[in-house]
Design a protein around this motif. Structure first.
Motif, short mmCIF file in Angstrom:
data_model
loop_
_atom_site.label_atom_id
_atom_site.label_comp_id
_atom_site.label_asym_id
_atom_site.label_seq_id
_atom_site.Cartn_x
_atom_site.Cartn_y
_atom_site.Cartn_z
N SER A 1 0.93 -1.28 -0.05
CA SER A 1 -0.03 -0.09 0.07
C SER A 1 0.94 1.08 -0.16
N SER A 2 0.41 2.32 -0.38
CA SER A 2 1.04 3.41 -0.46
C SER A 2 1.13 4.03 0.94
N LYS A 3 1.97 5.22 1.31
CA LYS A 3 2.38 5.63 2.28
C LYS A 3 1.40 6.71 2.96
N GLU A 4 0.19 6.77 2.11
CA GLU A 4 -0.95 7.44 2.58
C GLU A 4 -1.65 6.60 3.48
N THR A 5 -2.13 7.44 4.36
CA THR A 5 -2.95 6.45 5.59
C THR A 5 -4.85 6.87 5.39
N VAL A 6 -5.40 6.00 5.24
CA VAL A 6 -6.65 6.25 4.95
C VAL A 6 -7.56 5.80 6.42
N ILE A 7 -8.29 6.77 6.89
CA ILE A 7 -8.66 6.72 8.29
C ILE A 7 -10.26 6.58 8.17
N ASP A 8 -10.86 5.52 8.65
CA ASP A 8 -12.13 5.08 8.66
C ASP A 8 -12.97 5.82 9.85
N LYS A 9 -14.18 6.03 9.84
CA LYS A 9 -14.91 6.54 10.99
C LYS A 9 -14.69 5.94 12.22
N GLU A 10 -14.82 4.62 12.33
CA GLU A 10 -14.13 3.98 13.58
C GLU A 10 -12.94 4.58 14.20
N SER A 11 -12.09 4.77 13.23
CA SER A 11 -10.68 5.33 13.74
C SER A 11 -10.80 6.62 14.31
N ILE A 12 -11.74 7.56 13.88
CA ILE A 12 -11.78 8.94 14.30
C ILE A 12 -12.37 8.75 15.55
N ILE A 13 -13.47 7.98 15.69
CA ILE A 13 -13.96 7.82 17.04
C ILE A 13 -12.86 7.41 18.07
N VAL A 14 -12.22 6.30 17.65
CA VAL A 14 -11.21 5.89 18.75
C VAL A 14 -10.17 6.70 19.09
#
Length: 162
Positions: free
Chosen positions: A81-94
């Protein structure tokens, strides 16, 4: 089908995956920090494990064998995967719930070399003993101890800087 004292190896594998599904998911999630990617890694790992059941040496260590597959699959995923991190809604809440100290520790662990990070995750987040970590990673106990010492030293330095 491979026979194993009345039960097939496939059934033992299924029992192992079913009993450890949360642990295996957390292990994958620890690497990718994304629920969808963790599920993909877990599914791919289960498929790899099932297709390589004939290579199992010790049926009693089936969960360790699967943990090894999950770690390798997660590391492969991260390399691809690329160095770019994708953050989902669960990660934001955590992240919102986490304290600053937890965030600092999480970032410090993520910054470690993958080999050091794996040892810390297996030992401190999943509760494996040093001997079990050595078995999972197929390295010597002394190598695990050395890498763990190095990782802990780096974490102490990173956390003190913050």
């Amino acid at each position: 089908m491979l026979k194993l004292r009345g039960k097939t190896l496939e059934i033992k594998f299924e029992e192992c995956v079913t009993c450890n599904k949360e642990k295996f998911y957390r292990l994958a999630y620890t690497y990718v920090k994304n629920s969808h990617d963790a599920m993909d890694i877990l599914q791919e790992s289960i498929l790899k494990g099932y297709s390589n059941l004939s290579k199992v040496k010790d049926i009693r260590a089936l969960d360790k064998w699967m943990s090894r597959i999950i770690v390798n699959t997660a590391l492969d995923f991260l390399r691809k995967s690329s160095k770019e991190t994708v953050i989902d809604k669960e990660s934001i809440i955590v992240d919102k719930v986490a304290t600053t100290a937890d965030e600092n520790l999480s970032y410090a662990i993520d910054a470690l070399d993958p080999g050091l990070k794996t040892i810390i995750i297996l030992k401190y987040f999943h509760g494996y003993t040093i001997n079990e970590v050595a078995d999972i990673l197929e390295i010597s106990v002394s190598t695990v101890k050395n890498r763990m010492h190095k990782a802990l030293s780096l974490l102490r330095v990173d956390i003190k800087e913050v």
